[in-house]
Motif scaffolding. Structure first.
Motif, PDB file in Angstrom:
ATOM      1  N   ILE A  24       0.835  -1.210   0.000  1.00  0.00           N
ATOM      2  CA  ILE A  24       0.000   0.000   0.000  1.00  0.00           C
ATOM      3  C   ILE A  24       0.866   1.254   0.000  1.00  0.00           C
ATOM      4  CG2 ILE A  24      -1.542   1.357   1.456  1.00  0.00           C
ATOM      5  CD1 ILE A  24      -3.192  -1.078   1.848  1.00  0.00           C
ATOM      6  N   ILE A  25       1.911   1.268   0.800  1.00  0.00           N
ATOM      7  CA  ILE A  25       2.788   2.442   0.851  1.00  0.00           C
ATOM      8  C   ILE A  25       3.515   2.625  -0.481  1.00  0.00           C
ATOM      9  CG2 ILE A  25       4.810   3.450   1.986  1.00  0.00           C
ATOM     10  CD1 ILE A  25       2.182   3.412   3.663  1.00  0.00           C
ATOM     11  N   SER A  82       2.665   1.459  -3.456  1.00  0.00           N
ATOM     12  CA  SER A  82       1.745   1.797  -4.540  1.00  0.00           C
ATOM     13  C   SER A  82       1.304   3.252  -4.456  1.00  0.00           C
ATOM     14  CB  SER A  82       0.541   0.863  -4.565  1.00  0.00           C
ATOM     15  OG  SER A  82      -0.225   1.018  -3.401  1.00  0.00           O
ATOM     16  N   ARG A  83       1.228   3.773  -3.248  1.00  0.00           N
ATOM     17  CA  ARG A  83       0.920   5.200  -3.085  1.00  0.00           C
ATOM     18  C   ARG A  83       2.054   6.061  -3.631  1.00  0.00           C
ATOM     19  NH1 ARG A  83      -1.352   9.522  -3.636  1.00  0.00           N
ATOM     20  NH2 ARG A  83      -1.281  11.088  -2.016  1.00  0.00           N
ATOM     21  N   ILE A  84       3.288   5.669  -3.330  1.00  0.00           N
ATOM     22  CA  ILE A  84       4.448   6.446  -3.754  1.00  0.00           C
ATOM     23  C   ILE A  84       4.696   6.326  -5.259  1.00  0.00           C
ATOM     24  CG2 ILE A  84       6.971   6.642  -3.550  1.00  0.00           C
ATOM     25  CD1 ILE A  84       6.609   5.724  -0.596  1.00  0.00           C
ATOM     26  N   GLY A 141       0.822   6.197  -7.443  1.00  0.00           N
ATOM     27  CA  GLY A 141      -0.108   7.286  -7.204  1.00  0.00           C
ATOM     28  C   GLY A 141      -1.488   6.832  -6.761  1.00  0.00           C
ATOM     29  N   GLU A 142      -1.596   5.616  -6.244  1.00  0.00           N
ATOM     30  CA  GLU A 142      -2.893   5.117  -5.788  1.00  0.00           C
ATOM     31  C   GLU A 142      -3.271   5.793  -4.476  1.00  0.00           C
ATOM     32  OE1 GLU A 142      -2.798   0.864  -5.692  1.00  0.00           O
ATOM     33  OE2 GLU A 142      -2.469   0.719  -7.850  1.00  0.00           O
ATOM     34  N   LYS A 143      -4.555   6.014  -4.306  1.00  0.00           N
ATOM     35  CA  LYS A 143      -5.057   6.703  -3.120  1.00  0.00           C
ATOM     36  C   LYS A 143      -5.361   5.699  -2.004  1.00  0.00           C
ATOM     37  CE  LYS A 143      -6.226  10.652  -5.460  1.00  0.00           C
ATOM     38  NZ  LYS A 143      -5.854  11.941  -5.225  1.00  0.00           N
ATOM     39  N   LEU A 144      -5.183   6.158  -0.787  1.00  0.00           N
ATOM     40  CA  LEU A 144      -5.540   5.369   0.389  1.00  0.00           C
ATOM     41  C   LEU A 144      -6.904   5.810   0.898  1.00  0.00           C
ATOM     42  CD1 LEU A 144      -2.218   5.538   2.419  1.00  0.00           C
ATOM     43  CD2 LEU A 144      -3.127   3.566   1.242  1.00  0.00           C
ATOM     44  N   ASN A 145      -7.706   4.846   1.328  1.00  0.00           N
ATOM     45  CA  ASN A 145      -8.965   5.220   1.966  1.00  0.00           C
ATOM     46  C   ASN A 145      -8.937   4.791   3.428  1.00  0.00           C
ATOM     47  OD1 ASN A 145      -9.831   2.493   2.179  1.00  0.00           O
ATOM     48  ND2 ASN A 145     -10.569   2.555   0.070  1.00  0.00           N
ATOM     49  N   GLN A 174      -8.633   1.010   4.220  1.00  0.00           N
ATOM     50  CA  GLN A 174      -7.287   0.474   4.029  1.00  0.00           C
ATOM     51  C   GLN A 174      -6.384   0.837   5.203  1.00  0.00           C
ATOM     52  OE1 GLN A 174      -6.516   2.300   0.222  1.00  0.00           O
ATOM     53  NE2 GLN A 174      -6.543   0.300  -0.789  1.00  0.00           N
ATOM     54  N   ILE A 175      -6.479   2.062   5.653  1.00  0.00           N
ATOM     55  CA  ILE A 175      -5.637   2.507   6.769  1.00  0.00           C
ATOM     56  C   ILE A 175      -5.971   1.726   8.038  1.00  0.00           C
ATOM     57  CG2 ILE A 175      -5.110   4.459   8.271  1.00  0.00           C
ATOM     58  CD1 ILE A 175      -5.496   6.257   5.766  1.00  0.00           C
TER      59      ILE A 175
END
Length: 112
Positions: A82-83, A85-87, A90-94, A97-98
């Motif tokens: 998740i980290i 893919s965010r970096i 550019g995928e967003k976290l909801n 997920q957190i």
């Protein structure tokens, strides 16, 4: 080598394999001219070499860590993916997920 260093090596192997998954995702999102190039390109080859390295690290660490630790430590890959893919993607976290990742990581730290 003591057990703590071996556990740390297992976490490094999980991080390395997570990086490999991100590289494979980047390769899958790219268009190639032929079917063969989908599987024989520099990103895919590097990603599989990275996975192979992670497996070697795992095998080395198995000498010092009980096998029962491995599934718990491997579950930390969700956090790394998740980290990363965010970096890199550019995928967003909801919020779900957190919360889910927080619960997983709490379980990992309580077990280790």
């Amino acid at each position: 080598m003591n057990k703590n260093i071996a556990v740390l090596l297992l976490f490094v192997a999980v991080l390395i394999s997570s990086i490999s998954q991100i590289i494979l995702k980047k390769a899958a999102n790219k268009e190639y001219k032929s079917f063969i190039q989908n599987y024989l390109n520099i990103r895919v080859i590097c990603a599989y070499c990275i996975v192979f390295t992670a497996v070697l690290i795992d095998l080395f660490a198995f000498k010092y860590v009980p096998v029962s630790f491995v599934p718990v430590i491997e579950s930390s890959s969700y956090f790394f993916i998740i980290i990363l893919s965010r970096i890199f993607l550019g995928e967003k976290l909801n919020l779900k997920q957190i919360i889910g990742i927080s619960i997983i990581m709490l379980g990992v730290f309580l077990y280790v």
